[in-house]
Motif scaffolding. Structure first.
Motif, PDB file in Angstrom:
ATOM      1  N   UNK A  32      37.478  28.850  37.004  1.00 37.63           N
ATOM      2  CA  UNK A  32      36.369  29.393  36.719  1.00 37.63           C
ATOM      3  C   UNK A  32      36.255  30.451  37.888  1.00 37.63           C
ATOM      4  N   UNK A  33      36.748  30.644  39.068  1.00 38.64           N
ATOM      5  CA  UNK A  33      36.468  32.318  39.715  1.00 38.64           C
ATOM      6  C   UNK A  33      36.874  32.763  38.907  1.00 38.64           C
ATOM      7  N   UNK A  34      38.623  32.769  37.576  1.00 36.76           N
ATOM      8  CA  UNK A  34      38.254  33.497  37.106  1.00 36.76           C
ATOM      9  C   UNK A  34      36.563  34.146  36.699  1.00 36.76           C
ATOM     10  N   UNK A  35      36.421  33.500  36.007  1.00 34.90           N
ATOM     11  CA  UNK A  35      34.650  33.707  35.410  1.00 34.90           C
ATOM     12  C   UNK A  35      34.213  34.455  36.327  1.00 34.90           C
ATOM     13  N   UNK A  36      34.249  34.015  37.664  1.00 33.84           N
ATOM     14  CA  UNK A  36      33.241  34.484  38.890  1.00 33.84           C
ATOM     15  C   UNK A  36      33.733  35.792  39.064  1.00 33.84           C
ATOM     16  N   UNK A  37      35.068  36.119  39.275  1.00 36.61           N
ATOM     17  CA  UNK A  37      35.613  38.421  39.648  1.00 36.61           C
ATOM     18  C   UNK A  37      35.118  38.597  38.365  1.00 36.61           C
ATOM     19  N   UNK A  38      35.176  38.419  37.167  1.00 41.97           N
ATOM     20  CA  UNK A  38      35.525  38.732  36.075  1.00 41.97           C
ATOM     21  C   UNK A  38      33.402  39.298  36.164  1.00 41.97           C
ATOM     22  N   UNK A  39      32.880  38.413  36.255  1.00 40.91           N
ATOM     23  CA  UNK A  39      31.403  38.894  36.222  1.00 40.91           C
ATOM     24  C   UNK A  39      31.012  39.621  37.587  1.00 40.91           C
ATOM     25  N   UNK A  40      31.748  39.585  38.644  1.00 41.78           N
ATOM     26  CA  UNK A  40      31.434  41.196  39.244  1.00 41.78           C
ATOM     27  C   UNK A  40      31.694  40.269  40.901  1.00 41.78           C
ATOM     28  N   UNK A  41      31.702  38.313  40.797  1.00 42.43           N
ATOM     29  CA  UNK A  41      31.681  38.034  42.237  1.00 42.43           C
ATOM     30  C   UNK A  41      33.114  38.677  43.696  1.00 42.43           C
ATOM     31  N   UNK A  42      32.866  39.157  44.769  1.00 35.29           N
ATOM     32  CA  UNK A  42      34.187  39.073  45.482  1.00 35.29           C
ATOM     33  C   UNK A  42      34.124  37.858  45.767  1.00 35.29           C
ATOM     34  N   UNK A  43      35.587  38.290  46.229  1.00 33.92           N
ATOM     35  CA  UNK A  43      36.573  37.034  46.603  1.00 33.92           C
ATOM     36  C   UNK A  43      35.633  35.758  47.913  1.00 33.92           C
ATOM     37  N   UNK A  44      35.342  36.628  48.340  1.00 36.41           N
ATOM     38  CA  UNK A  44      34.730  35.563  49.926  1.00 36.41           C
ATOM     39  C   UNK A  44      33.576  35.141  49.348  1.00 36.41           C
ATOM     40  N   UNK A  45      32.761  35.527  48.457  1.00 32.58           N
ATOM     41  CA  UNK A  45      31.776  34.279  48.030  1.00 32.58           C
ATOM     42  C   UNK A  45      31.903  33.437  46.750  1.00 32.58           C
ATOM     43  N   UNK A  46      32.987  33.337  46.410  1.00 32.23           N
ATOM     44  CA  UNK A  46      33.112  32.488  45.250  1.00 32.23           C
ATOM     45  C   UNK A  46      33.537  31.290  45.920  1.00 32.23           C
ATOM     46  N   UNK A  47      33.867  30.564  46.842  1.00 28.28           N
ATOM     47  CA  UNK A  47      33.259  29.387  47.236  1.00 28.28           C
ATOM     48  C   UNK A  47      31.856  28.508  47.424  1.00 28.28           C
ATOM     49  N   UNK A 312      45.956  41.627  36.138  1.00 30.89           N
ATOM     50  CA  UNK A 312      45.432  40.351  36.962  1.00 30.89           C
ATOM     51  C   UNK A 312      45.241  39.773  36.014  1.00 30.89           C
ATOM     52  N   UNK A 313      44.908  39.994  33.925  1.00 30.10           N
ATOM     53  CA  UNK A 313      44.489  38.821  33.731  1.00 30.10           C
ATOM     54  C   UNK A 313      45.799  38.161  32.985  1.00 30.10           C
ATOM     55  N   UNK A 314      46.978  38.882  32.972  1.00 29.65           N
ATOM     56  CA  UNK A 314      48.140  38.042  32.914  1.00 29.65           C
ATOM     57  C   UNK A 314      48.518  37.101  34.015  1.00 29.65           C
ATOM     58  N   UNK A 315      48.571  37.872  35.422  1.00 32.31           N
ATOM     59  CA  UNK A 315      48.922  36.708  36.289  1.00 32.31           C
ATOM     60  C   UNK A 315      48.074  35.339  36.587  1.00 32.31           C
ATOM     61  N   UNK A 316      46.614  35.875  35.940  1.00 34.99           N
ATOM     62  CA  UNK A 316      45.895  34.708  36.034  1.00 34.99           C
ATOM     63  C   UNK A 316      46.090  33.741  35.580  1.00 34.99           C
ATOM     64  N   UNK A 317      46.511  34.047  33.836  1.00 36.38           N
ATOM     65  CA  UNK A 317      47.014  33.385  32.781  1.00 36.38           C
ATOM     66  C   UNK A 317      48.460  32.771  33.530  1.00 36.38           C
TER      67      UNK A 317
END
Length: 468
Positions: A32-47, A312-317
């Motif tokens: 889900x965090x990967x999806x949020x980042x892909x859709x434009x969320x910055x890291x500190x907003x993810x929680x 990033x996508x390779x690392x995320x996998x």
């Protein structure tokens, strides 16, 4: 009257639906965090975007527990109707989640997904207490943990596996990769199929005194029963709640921030910020063409963004696959306990304490890990996860009124969701930044929290809860 003992395969069949539930949780927790980042969320907003998950648990689980306590159908049973409703809703949501066009849609679907998983999950916990005698409770929860471990490992590896089978993990800026889309669709199918397997292979027992059950059902009211249950909460449940608080704060931190923290710190492949490569309008937003694709500054910037996004996508996998290791090690933990508890009693308190401390050390080791050694962190975390999914529930089921097992399991969930809500509302960001600004410090925070949880087991003194 003492319940009859069940065979290993009878317990396995009644717990098999947890495979699907864990597919849902693992895909949610790992990607889900990967999806949020892909859709434009910055890291500190993810929680904060994750807050839907614990909030739904706080609202849904006591209600579902109460309803399942007061449900009986000769045809459909007591807990099984809730398994099925939750499975249908979760499967549909898993299918649509990776098609989210914008961030708020993904956050809203997470709310629906977590509600649906919760509808299925807590009745499964209560079913173990319904069906098994006291002497098999530890064994029953451990077998559930074994199945959960299998589900975690497979689901966490799905995007990587799908990519290896030829489905690309690359996509345009702001678009979720096809490999993630396929993985979530597979997860939706497995969720529903595994729940149906349990429904068709497991028969629920009617209440011992059916006439009395119907009379109590007519007289029961949710709010008064909820207040009474809170008043009757045994001291062991409250002490377990302290342990759960620090345990689930740690794991929520992992689910929400391990993706960005590990892709950055261990793999040196953070998610590229598209605004740094794109043409911007006068409001500072990326310009888009007629097909809604981002317009880059030039071909060189477009190529650079694509390369970094691929990394990033390779690392995320790979982070997802490494995360799956904790499911595998929790499965081994559960398997060993399954064989042992078939013939022997265990000290639940000290097993839980040792497991949580080992998990805490696993989180701390992430700071020093390289890609080749990251799996050692998750092996240790798996011991903690396996124990969290079995020992507290085994201790709790020995301490509460069996007639209110569903309600009590739902209330016990408060000690799971409240720390997650605190974490989502800024607790993680505030506390990890006391250690340092780098996102990997959130994993150090998780480790400290889990070690505190382990030490809190010294609070448990009830001999019936400890031995089982």
């Amino acid at each position: 009257m003492e319940k009859r003992k069940l065979s290993f395969w009878q317990i396995w069949n009644m717990s098999f639906g947890f495979l699907g539930i864990q597919f849902g949780f693992a895909l949610q927790g790992g990607f889900m965090s990967r999806i949020f980042q892909t859709l434009g969320a910055d890291v500190d907003s993810i929680p904060g975007l994750w807050i839907a998950a614990p909030l739904t648990g706080l609202l849904v689980q006591p209600i579902i527990g109460y309803l399942s306590d007061n449900t009986w159908s000769p045809k459909f049973g007591r807990r099984k109707p809730f398994f099925l409703i939750g499975a249908i809703l979760a499967s549909v949501t898993l299918f649509f989640m990776p098609h989210s066009p914008v961030l708020w849609v993904a956050a809203g679907l997470l709310w629906v997904l977590d509600s649906s998983i919760n509808i299925s999950m807590e009745p499964f916990r209560a079913l173990v207490a319904d069906k098994l005698p006291e002497s098999q409770r530890s064994n029953g929860f451990v077998i559930q943990t074994l199945i959960i471990g299998i589900g975690t490992w497979i689901a966490s590896n799905l995007p990587w596996l799908v990519n290896k089978l030829g489905v690309t993990n690359e996509a345009a800026a702001g678009v979720i990769p096809p490999s993630v889309v396929v993985a979530f669709s597979v997860g939706g199918f497995v969720f529903l199929a595994s729940i149906l397997f349990t429904i068709f292979t497991t028969k629920e027992d009617p209440p011992a005194d059916l006439e009395k059950f119907h009379l109590e059902k007519k007289e029961s009211r949710f709010i008064p029963d909820l207040v009474l249950s809170l008043k009757e909460m045994p001291s062991t449940m409250k002490k377990l709640g302290v342990i759960q608080f620090f345990s689930w704060f740690a794991f929520f931190t992992m689910w929400s921030l391990s993706g960005p923290a590990l892709t950055e710190h261990v793999f040196n492949a953070p998610k590229p910020v598209s605004k740094e490569y794109a043409k911007l309008d006068n409001k500072g937003n990326e310009l888009k063409n007629n097909t809604n694709e981002i317009v880059f500054l030039n071909d060189e910037k477009a190529s650079e963004y694509k390369q970094k996004d691929k990394e990033f996508n390779d690392a995320s996998d790979l982070v997802g696959s490494a995360t799956g290791i904790y499911g595998l090690s929790s499965m081994v933990f559960a398997l060993l306990l399954t064989f042992y508890t078939m013939k022997n009693k265990i000290n639940r308190k000290y097993i839980h304490m040792a497991s949580l401390i080992l998990g805490g050390l696993g989180f701390i080791y992430m700071f020093f890990a390289i890609p080749a050694t990251l799996l050692y962190s998750f092996i240790l975390i798996g011991f903690a996860w396996g124990s969290i999914l079995s020992m507290p529930y085994a201790m709790l089921s020995s301490s509460v009124n069996p007639k209110k097992m569903g309600m009590m399991m739902g209330l016990f969930n408060m000690f799971i969701v409240i720390p997650q809500i605190i974490a989502a509302l800024g607790g993680i960001n505030f506390l990890y930044k006391l250690i340092g600004e780098a996102h990997i410090n959130a994993m150090l925070l998780a480790g400290i929290s889990l070690i505190i949880a382990g030490l809190c087991n010294f609070l448990i003194t009830d001999k019936n809860a400890i031995s089982g």
